[in-house]
Design a protein around this motif. Structure first.
Motif, mmCIF file in Angstrom:
data_model
loop_
_atom_site.group_PDB
_atom_site.id
_atom_site.type_symbol
_atom_site.label_atom_id
_atom_site.label_comp_id
_atom_site.label_asym_id
_atom_site.label_seq_id
_atom_site.Cartn_x
_atom_site.Cartn_y
_atom_site.Cartn_z
ATOM 1 N N ALA A 123 9.661 1.084 5.546
ATOM 2 C CA ALA A 123 10.281 0.804 4.252
ATOM 3 C C ALA A 123 11.795 0.903 4.350
ATOM 4 O O ALA A 123 12.332 1.646 5.177
ATOM 5 N N GLN A 124 12.480 0.140 3.523
ATOM 6 C CA GLN A 124 13.937 0.183 3.440
ATOM 7 C C GLN A 124 14.316 0.980 2.184
ATOM 8 O O GLN A 124 14.473 0.431 1.098
ATOM 9 N N VAL A 184 0.838 -1.199 0.000
ATOM 10 C CA VAL A 184 0.000 0.000 0.000
ATOM 11 C C VAL A 184 0.874 1.250 0.000
ATOM 12 O O VAL A 184 0.566 2.239 -0.674
ATOM 13 N N MET A 185 1.971 1.217 0.749
ATOM 14 C CA MET A 185 2.896 2.357 0.753
ATOM 15 C C MET A 185 3.485 2.572 -0.630
ATOM 16 O O MET A 185 3.633 3.712 -1.095
ATOM 17 N N MET A 186 3.819 1.494 -1.312
ATOM 18 C CA MET A 186 4.365 1.609 -2.662
ATOM 19 C C MET A 186 3.343 2.230 -3.607
ATOM 20 O O MET A 186 3.663 3.103 -4.426
ATOM 21 N N SER A 187 2.087 1.805 -3.473
ATOM 22 C CA SER A 187 1.025 2.374 -4.285
ATOM 23 C C SER A 187 0.814 3.849 -3.961
ATOM 24 O O SER A 187 0.626 4.680 -4.855
ATOM 25 N N PHE A 188 0.857 4.185 -2.681
ATOM 26 C CA PHE A 188 0.649 5.573 -2.249
ATOM 27 C C PHE A 188 1.717 6.485 -2.840
ATOM 28 O O PHE A 188 1.397 7.537 -3.416
ATOM 29 N N TYR A 189 2.982 6.118 -2.711
ATOM 30 C CA TYR A 189 4.046 6.978 -3.224
ATOM 31 C C TYR A 189 4.037 7.023 -4.748
ATOM 32 O O TYR A 189 4.375 8.068 -5.345
ATOM 33 N N ARG A 190 3.650 5.934 -5.374
ATOM 34 C CA ARG A 190 3.546 5.931 -6.836
ATOM 35 C C ARG A 190 2.595 7.035 -7.296
ATOM 36 O O ARG A 190 2.917 7.836 -8.175
ATOM 37 N N TYR A 235 -0.958 -4.493 -5.970
ATOM 38 C CA TYR A 235 0.359 -4.576 -5.347
ATOM 39 C C TYR A 235 0.368 -5.570 -4.187
ATOM 40 O O TYR A 235 1.358 -6.268 -3.977
ATOM 41 N N ILE A 236 -0.734 -5.622 -3.437
ATOM 42 C CA ILE A 236 -0.836 -6.642 -2.385
ATOM 43 C C ILE A 236 -0.750 -8.027 -3.009
ATOM 44 O O ILE A 236 -0.066 -8.922 -2.494
ATOM 45 N N GLY A 237 -1.426 -8.205 -4.128
ATOM 46 C CA GLY A 237 -1.376 -9.496 -4.813
ATOM 47 C C GLY A 237 0.020 -9.856 -5.273
ATOM 48 O O GLY A 237 0.475 -10.990 -5.087
ATOM 49 N N ILE A 238 0.728 -8.893 -5.883
ATOM 50 C CA ILE A 238 2.072 -9.163 -6.366
ATOM 51 C C ILE A 238 3.022 -9.460 -5.212
ATOM 52 O O ILE A 238 3.996 -10.205 -5.364
ATOM 53 N N LEU A 253 9.675 6.556 -9.071
ATOM 54 C CA LEU A 253 9.554 7.657 -10.029
ATOM 55 C C LEU A 253 9.190 7.135 -11.421
ATOM 56 O O LEU A 253 8.379 7.750 -12.128
ATOM 57 N N VAL A 254 9.774 6.000 -11.805
ATOM 58 C CA VAL A 254 9.420 5.389 -13.087
ATOM 59 C C VAL A 254 7.965 4.936 -13.078
ATOM 60 O O VAL A 254 7.216 5.151 -14.049
ATOM 61 N N LEU A 255 7.534 4.310 -11.975
ATOM 62 C CA LEU A 255 6.137 3.889 -11.847
ATOM 63 C C LEU A 255 5.195 5.090 -11.891
ATOM 64 O O LEU A 255 4.086 5.002 -12.436
#
Length: 282
Positions: free
Chosen positions: A200-201, A23-29, A75-78, A211-213
């Motif tokens: 996050a690390q 979810v954090m990855m999706s949020f920052y994307r 993203y949770i699924g992946i 940034l690419v995403l």
């Protein structure tokens, strides 16, 4: 181009899923994508504010479904299934979109379009199972797989509502308001995730990937997708979603050194044939 850019999700999310929760990855994307878009969309947002204010709840739902929930559950699924499973299950998106177009967009499912959908789906199955029936028979759904299916259904609902609910806005204003709605809708899930997962690390590679995403699968791909849906309708546009597994395989060949086999060519041929049938059918 939209499917090509979306295929980056599988590679980059899988590569960095140990460094950042989904979810954090999706949020920052989407936050980064919104920051990229705002300088170009601010004028449209100001000029079209009366329309935005009048339809704010519809735009928020569109944003929550597309930029928020769809991305988060994908993203949770992946994070909890294999890329192969995710590729196969993502092929359900065009089918669900076309089926949902019947009640939500009042589109007719013609025999030709149905034949195109099923032909493309067979091509996807051929690619992800490497042409072996045993692989398909051994396929089992995991919690991650179910999350991918939910993401597909959410995207199908969004695609069918998009044409009806955002046609009164310019493309820039529409996408910007949906991104804002998506980022806001992710905040409750982000708070829950922060309680149950670690921090996050951060690394240079992770930041570059985000940034690419933000630029390609988020900003540019959604500009292309929204324009396509408004131009040709959700059912016809969704047929091109079957190109995503083709591009994912191509990326694996070019970036990971995987070989291209006969089942890749045969599956891709079925996908393109299905797209031709679905887009030409009346």
């Amino acid at each position: 181009m939209t499917s090509l850019f979306w295929s980056l999700n599988y590679i980059m999310v899988a590569a960095y899923r140990e460094q950042m929760p989904p979810v954090m990855m999706s949020f920052y994307r989407w936050l980064f994508a919104l920051m990229m878009l705002l300088p170009f969309a601010m004028r449209a947002l100001i000029d079209e504010w009366p329309e935005i204010r009048s339809h704010w709840w519809q735009l928020f739902i569109l944003g929550a479904f597309s930029c928020g929930l769809n991305s988060a559950f994908a993203y949770i699924g992946i994070h909890h299934t294999t890329v192969t499973s995710a590729s196969l299950l993502s092929a359900m998106t065009p089918i669900l979109t076309i089926l949902l177009a019947i009640p939500l967009a009042h589109e007719r499912l013609s025999p030709g379009r149905l034949a195109g959908v099923m032909t493309s789906f067979l091509g996807v199955i051929c690619i992800v199972t490497k042409g072996e029936l045993a692989t398909l028979l051994e396929f089992r759904l995991s919690p991650g797989d179910l999350s991918i299916i939910l993401a597909c259904a959410i995207w199908g609902v969004f695609t069918n509502l998009l044409r009806r609910w955002s046609a009164h806005l310019s493309q820039m204003a529409s996408l910007a308001t949906m991104m804002i709605g998506g980022v806001i809708s992710l905040l409750p899930m982000l708070a829950i995730e922060a309680v149950v997962t670690g921090p996050a690390q951060w690394s240079t590679g992770l930041l570059v990937s985000l940034l690419v995403l933000a630029l390609f699968p988020s900003l540019i791909a959604n500009l292309f997708w929204n324009r396509a849906v408004l131009a040709v309708g959700p059912g016809r546009a969704s047929a091109f979603g079957y190109l995503l597994p083709v591009f994912s395989v191509t990326a694996a060949v070019l970036l990971l050194g995987e070989k291209l086999y006969a089942f890749h060519w045969f599956g891709a041929a079925l996908i393109f044939l299905g797209i031709a049938l679905a887009t030409r059918a009346r």
